[in-house]
Design a protein around this motif. Structure first.
Motif, PDB file in Angstrom:
ATOM      1  N   VAL A 149      39.820  24.539 -82.328  1.00  0.00           N
ATOM      2  CA  VAL A 149      40.854  25.061 -81.421  1.00  0.00           C
ATOM      3  C   VAL A 149      41.435  26.381 -81.942  1.00  0.00           C
ATOM      4  CG1 VAL A 149      41.431  22.813 -80.397  1.00  0.00           C
ATOM      5  CG2 VAL A 149      42.806  23.654 -82.279  1.00  0.00           C
ATOM      6  N   GLN A 150      41.525  26.503 -83.270  1.00  0.00           N
ATOM      7  CA  GLN A 150      42.016  27.783 -83.806  1.00  0.00           C
ATOM      8  C   GLN A 150      41.035  28.902 -83.463  1.00  0.00           C
ATOM      9  OE1 GLN A 150      42.885  26.309 -87.813  1.00  0.00           O
ATOM     10  NE2 GLN A 150      44.975  27.021 -87.561  1.00  0.00           N
ATOM     11  N   GLY A 151      39.757  28.566 -83.507  1.00  0.00           N
ATOM     12  CA  GLY A 151      38.716  29.534 -83.123  1.00  0.00           C
ATOM     13  C   GLY A 151      38.825  29.923 -81.653  1.00  0.00           C
ATOM     14  N   MET A 152      39.406  29.042 -80.855  1.00  0.00           N
ATOM     15  CA  MET A 152      39.575  29.338 -79.425  1.00  0.00           C
ATOM     16  C   MET A 152      40.862  30.119 -79.179  1.00  0.00           C
ATOM     17  SD  MET A 152      38.683  25.520 -78.098  1.00  0.00           S
ATOM     18  CE  MET A 152      37.507  25.291 -76.805  1.00  0.00           C
ATOM     19  N   GLY A 153      41.635  30.370 -80.242  1.00  0.00           N
ATOM     20  CA  GLY A 153      42.847  31.184 -80.100  1.00  0.00           C
ATOM     21  C   GLY A 153      44.136  30.392 -80.047  1.00  0.00           C
ATOM     22  N   VAL A 154      44.091  29.108 -80.357  1.00  0.00           N
ATOM     23  CA  VAL A 154      45.315  28.306 -80.340  1.00  0.00           C
ATOM     24  C   VAL A 154      46.100  28.564 -81.637  1.00  0.00           C
ATOM     25  CG1 VAL A 154      46.214  25.929 -80.385  1.00  0.00           C
ATOM     26  CG2 VAL A 154      44.291  26.510 -78.874  1.00  0.00           C
ATOM     27  N   THR A 155      47.409  28.789 -81.506  1.00  0.00           N
ATOM     28  CA  THR A 155      48.276  28.954 -82.687  1.00  0.00           C
ATOM     29  C   THR A 155      48.672  27.570 -83.193  1.00  0.00           C
ATOM     30  OG1 THR A 155      49.199  30.960 -81.733  1.00  0.00           O
ATOM     31  CG2 THR A 155      50.495  29.904 -83.466  1.00  0.00           C
ATOM     32  N   VAL A 156      48.472  27.314 -84.476  1.00  0.00           N
ATOM     33  CA  VAL A 156      48.869  26.013 -85.034  1.00  0.00           C
ATOM     34  C   VAL A 156      49.981  26.247 -86.055  1.00  0.00           C
ATOM     35  CG1 VAL A 156      48.100  23.951 -86.281  1.00  0.00           C
ATOM     36  CG2 VAL A 156      46.545  25.091 -84.681  1.00  0.00           C
ATOM     37  N   LEU A 157      51.136  25.635 -85.823  1.00  0.00           N
ATOM     38  CA  LEU A 157      52.277  25.790 -86.730  1.00  0.00           C
ATOM     39  C   LEU A 157      52.629  24.443 -87.338  1.00  0.00           C
ATOM     40  CD1 LEU A 157      54.605  28.045 -84.510  1.00  0.00           C
ATOM     41  CD2 LEU A 157      53.032  28.785 -86.301  1.00  0.00           C
ATOM     42  N   ASN A 158      52.650  24.393 -88.670  1.00  0.00           N
ATOM     43  CA  ASN A 158      52.963  23.136 -89.355  1.00  0.00           C
ATOM     44  C   ASN A 158      54.347  23.177 -89.972  1.00  0.00           C
ATOM     45  OD1 ASN A 158      49.693  23.281 -89.707  1.00  0.00           O
ATOM     46  ND2 ASN A 158      50.512  21.247 -89.383  1.00  0.00           N
ATOM     47  N   ALA A 159      54.805  21.994 -90.415  1.00  0.00           N
ATOM     48  CA  ALA A 159      56.103  21.844 -91.080  1.00  0.00           C
ATOM     49  C   ALA A 159      57.272  22.281 -90.196  1.00  0.00           C
ATOM     50  CB  ALA A 159      56.105  22.602 -92.418  1.00  0.00           C
ATOM     51  N   ILE A 160      57.101  22.112 -88.891  1.00  0.00           N
ATOM     52  CA  ILE A 160      58.207  22.357 -87.958  1.00  0.00           C
ATOM     53  C   ILE A 160      58.425  21.074 -87.159  1.00  0.00           C
ATOM     54  CG2 ILE A 160      58.995  23.656 -85.935  1.00  0.00           C
ATOM     55  CD1 ILE A 160      57.363  26.012 -86.874  1.00  0.00           C
ATOM     56  N   ILE A 184      44.666  30.915 -71.383  1.00  0.00           N
ATOM     57  CA  ILE A 184      45.960  30.227 -71.529  1.00  0.00           C
ATOM     58  C   ILE A 184      46.444  30.344 -72.984  1.00  0.00           C
ATOM     59  CG2 ILE A 184      44.987  27.949 -72.074  1.00  0.00           C
ATOM     60  CD1 ILE A 184      47.064  26.708 -70.240  1.00  0.00           C
ATOM     61  N   SER A 185      47.756  30.632 -73.168  1.00  0.00           N
ATOM     62  CA  SER A 185      48.262  30.719 -74.552  1.00  0.00           C
ATOM     63  C   SER A 185      48.868  29.367 -74.946  1.00  0.00           C
ATOM     64  CB  SER A 185      49.288  31.856 -74.681  1.00  0.00           C
ATOM     65  OG  SER A 185      50.362  31.642 -73.793  1.00  0.00           O
ATOM     66  N   ILE A 186      48.433  28.904 -76.103  1.00  0.00           N
ATOM     67  CA  ILE A 186      48.846  27.553 -76.548  1.00  0.00           C
ATOM     68  C   ILE A 186      49.290  27.609 -78.003  1.00  0.00           C
ATOM     69  CG2 ILE A 186      48.086  25.150 -76.936  1.00  0.00           C
ATOM     70  CD1 ILE A 186      45.922  25.532 -74.876  1.00  0.00           C
ATOM     71  N   LEU A 207      45.176  17.758 -80.365  1.00  0.00           N
ATOM     72  CA  LEU A 207      44.060  18.694 -80.580  1.00  0.00           C
ATOM     73  C   LEU A 207      43.059  18.656 -79.427  1.00  0.00           C
ATOM     74  CD1 LEU A 207      43.495  18.061 -84.402  1.00  0.00           C
ATOM     75  CD2 LEU A 207      44.405  20.145 -83.348  1.00  0.00           C
ATOM     76  N   TRP A 208      42.716  17.441 -78.968  1.00  0.00           N
ATOM     77  CA  TRP A 208      41.768  17.374 -77.845  1.00  0.00           C
ATOM     78  C   TRP A 208      42.378  17.952 -76.560  1.00  0.00           C
ATOM     79  CZ3 TRP A 208      36.760  17.117 -77.929  1.00  0.00           C
ATOM     80  CH2 TRP A 208      36.091  16.413 -78.927  1.00  0.00           C
ATOM     81  N   CYS A 209      43.693  17.789 -76.395  1.00  0.00           N
ATOM     82  CA  CYS A 209      44.349  18.378 -75.202  1.00  0.00           C
ATOM     83  C   CYS A 209      44.213  19.892 -75.262  1.00  0.00           C
ATOM     84  CB  CYS A 209      45.821  17.976 -75.137  1.00  0.00           C
ATOM     85  SG  CYS A 209      46.059  16.251 -74.689  1.00  0.00           S
ATOM     86  N   ALA A 210      44.477  20.470 -76.441  1.00  0.00           N
ATOM     87  CA  ALA A 210      44.354  21.936 -76.588  1.00  0.00           C
ATOM     88  C   ALA A 210      42.909  22.355 -76.322  1.00  0.00           C
ATOM     89  CB  ALA A 210      44.775  22.341 -77.993  1.00  0.00           C
ATOM     90  N   TRP A 211      41.968  21.606 -76.831  1.00  0.00           N
ATOM     91  CA  TRP A 211      40.541  21.932 -76.677  1.00  0.00           C
ATOM     92  C   TRP A 211      40.165  21.978 -75.187  1.00  0.00           C
ATOM     93  CZ3 TRP A 211      35.966  19.876 -74.745  1.00  0.00           C
ATOM     94  CH2 TRP A 211      34.785  20.364 -75.288  1.00  0.00           C
ATOM     95  N   HIS A 212      40.596  20.937 -74.441  1.00  0.00           N
ATOM     96  CA  HIS A 212      40.240  20.885 -73.009  1.00  0.00           C
ATOM     97  C   HIS A 212      40.965  21.969 -72.212  1.00  0.00           C
ATOM     98  CE1 HIS A 212      37.556  17.467 -72.563  1.00  0.00           C
ATOM     99  NE2 HIS A 212      38.241  16.847 -73.488  1.00  0.00           N
ATOM    100  N   LEU A 213      42.238  22.211 -72.554  1.00  0.00           N
ATOM    101  CA  LEU A 213      42.984  23.249 -71.825  1.00  0.00           C
ATOM    102  C   LEU A 213      42.325  24.612 -72.028  1.00  0.00           C
ATOM    103  CD1 LEU A 213      46.631  22.056 -72.591  1.00  0.00           C
ATOM    104  CD2 LEU A 213      45.699  22.411 -70.297  1.00  0.00           C
TER     105      LEU A 213
END
Ligand SMILES: Cc1cc2nc3c(=O)[nH]c(=O)nc-3n(C[C@H](O)[C@H](O)[C@H](O)COP(=O)(O)OP(=O)(O)OC[C@H]3O[C@@H](n4cnc5c(N)ncnc54)[C@H](O)[C@@H]3O)c2cc1C
Length: 376
Positions: free
Chosen positions: A188-199, A40-42, A27-33
């Motif tokens: 991070v979701q507010g910053m546009g990061v897609t979060v996918l669970n159960a994969i 950037i799409s994450i 999560l912190w990596c996504a936040w900093h990126l």
């Protein structure tokens, strides 16, 4: 089930970066990126319904090392490495407090303590000497003349038993690990990061200019770069890394009227740790009583360790009190033959930020920053 074109072109669309693992490091990596490059799409992928590693199952200490831990680190890994880690952890804690309002994550600068029983192997004079030496070494990092100081006069006030000597560090605190992960996830979701669970990611392969990630679902995913943040579980995807899983077991008591305990506490070189959680006690550790059995990624609890924790609780923290154990759980730490995390490009387009050695709460914001400089 087939994948629709809508799903393919949105949730599962190729990304610039795919992060595997939505613990604090991912999560912190996504936040900093995203801070560095909002365009950037994450995507972050996690096999759990929620992050299910150590980040939501720890003790919530916002700490940067007790005296005996740092002395041991300096002797095993060298003084420079020890100081580097302290600096990273200290900066990480400051970053957390800068990004999040303290009440949102139940952060409190409650003070941290290390306690010693009467028969402790180190003489008090030796401990005083080590404390003084560490205070000089840490001065440039914390800006304090005395990061650590003798607080033995507080032993009774804090309700500790069979304790002879106490060292205090007023710069340490605690927080709510679940609220921190949730807040960071929302950020991070507010910053546009897609979060996918159960994969679950089962493997990856470089294909032309992309990395293809294979999963336990019907889909595979594609990114220009991938970042593996699966900590203790990293060898599943990167078998050559020097990472050993280490399970940590925890228990929490029922509320206790007039509980005198307040702060975070380390004992026996950090193998036991406890804190107050409001008027309850959270206690974890005792891994040193069954090293081999606890070298596992199984999220189970065992009678042996839980009994040892209960014994510790009734001897040092709550003798004579009436309470029940209301919660018990375990989480998995990533250890290895060195204490510094592994943050590197493993192969073209494949990066990792793993092996947090049981210190990830404080380390993760700084690791995220390092990673954002490495990935382009
Ligand atoms: C009992 C305990 C107490 C602790 N107490 C403290 C403390 O007080 N203070 C402190 O600083 N640190 C503490 N730690 C350590 C700290 O919690 C960790 O260092 C930190 O959470 C590691 O974060 P991470 O993101 O690297 O890994 P994790 O939080 O373990 O996240 C890894 C994620 O990867 C996912 N994953 C794994 N494999 C795959 C796969 N193949 N595909 C998809 N997803 C996958 C997992 O589901 C998990 O969510 C403690 C740890 C434990 C276990």
């Amino acid at each position: 089930m087939q994948i629709s074109i809508w799903e393919k072109e949105s949730f599962y669309a190729p990304k610039d970066v795919i992060i595997v693992g939505s613990g604090l490091v991912g999560l912190w990596c996504a936040w900093h990126l995203k801070k560095k490059d909002p365009k950037i799409s994450i995507a972050i992928i996690d096999r759990g319904i929620i992050p299910t590693g150590a980040s939501t199952r720890n003790a919530g200490f916002a700490c940067f090392g007790s005296v005996t831990e740092l002395v041991e680190d300096a002797s095993r890994f060298g003084e420079d490495n020890m100081l580097q880690l302290v600096e990273m952890r200290y900066k990480g804690l400051q970053r957390i407090r800068k990004v999040f309002k303290e009440p949102a994550i139940d952060f409190e600068l409650c003070g941290g303590y290390e306690l010693f029983p009467p028969n402790h192997t180190r003489q008090r004079s030796e401990l005083e000497h080590e404390t003084e030496r560490l205070n000089k070494l840490l001065h440039d990092i914390t800006g304090k003349k005395r990061t650590f100081k003798d607080a033995s006069k507080k032993i009774n006030e804090l309700g500790l038993h069979h304790v002879d000597y106490l060292i205090e560090n007023k710069l340490e605190g605690y927080l709510h690990s679940g609220k921190l992960c949730q807040a960071l996830l929302q950020e991070v979701q507010g910053m546009g990061v897609t979060v996918l669970n159960a994969i679950e990611i089962s493997g990856f392969e470089k294909v032309d200019d992309n990395v293809v990630l294979y999963t336990n679902q019907l889909i595979h995913l594609k990114a220009k770069q991938i970042l593996i943040c699966t900590n203790a579980f990293a060898r599943q995807l990167l078998p050559d890394l020097n990472i050993v899983p280490a399970r940590g077991q925890v228990l929490v008591t029922s509320p206790i009227d007039d509980l005198p305990l307040k702060g975070t506490f380390h004992y026996d070189a950090g193998y036991y740790y406890f804190r107050n959680l409001g008027n309850r006690v959270l206690l974890g550790g005792a891994r040193n009583k069954a090293f081999e059995e606890e070298e596992t990624t199984e999220l189970e609890i065992t009678e042996k360790i839980q009994q040892e924790l209960e014994h510790f609780l009734s001897t040092h923290i709550l003798p004579g009190y009436k309470y029940q154990i209301t919660d018990r759980w375990s989480g998995i730490m990533g250890m290895g033959n060195e204490k510094l995390p592994i943050v590197k490009e493993v192969s073209s387009g494949v990066f990792c930020a793993v092996r947090m050695s049981g210190m990830g709460v404080a380390l993760s914001p700084v690791i995220g920053e390092q990673v954002s400089k490495m990935l382009t």
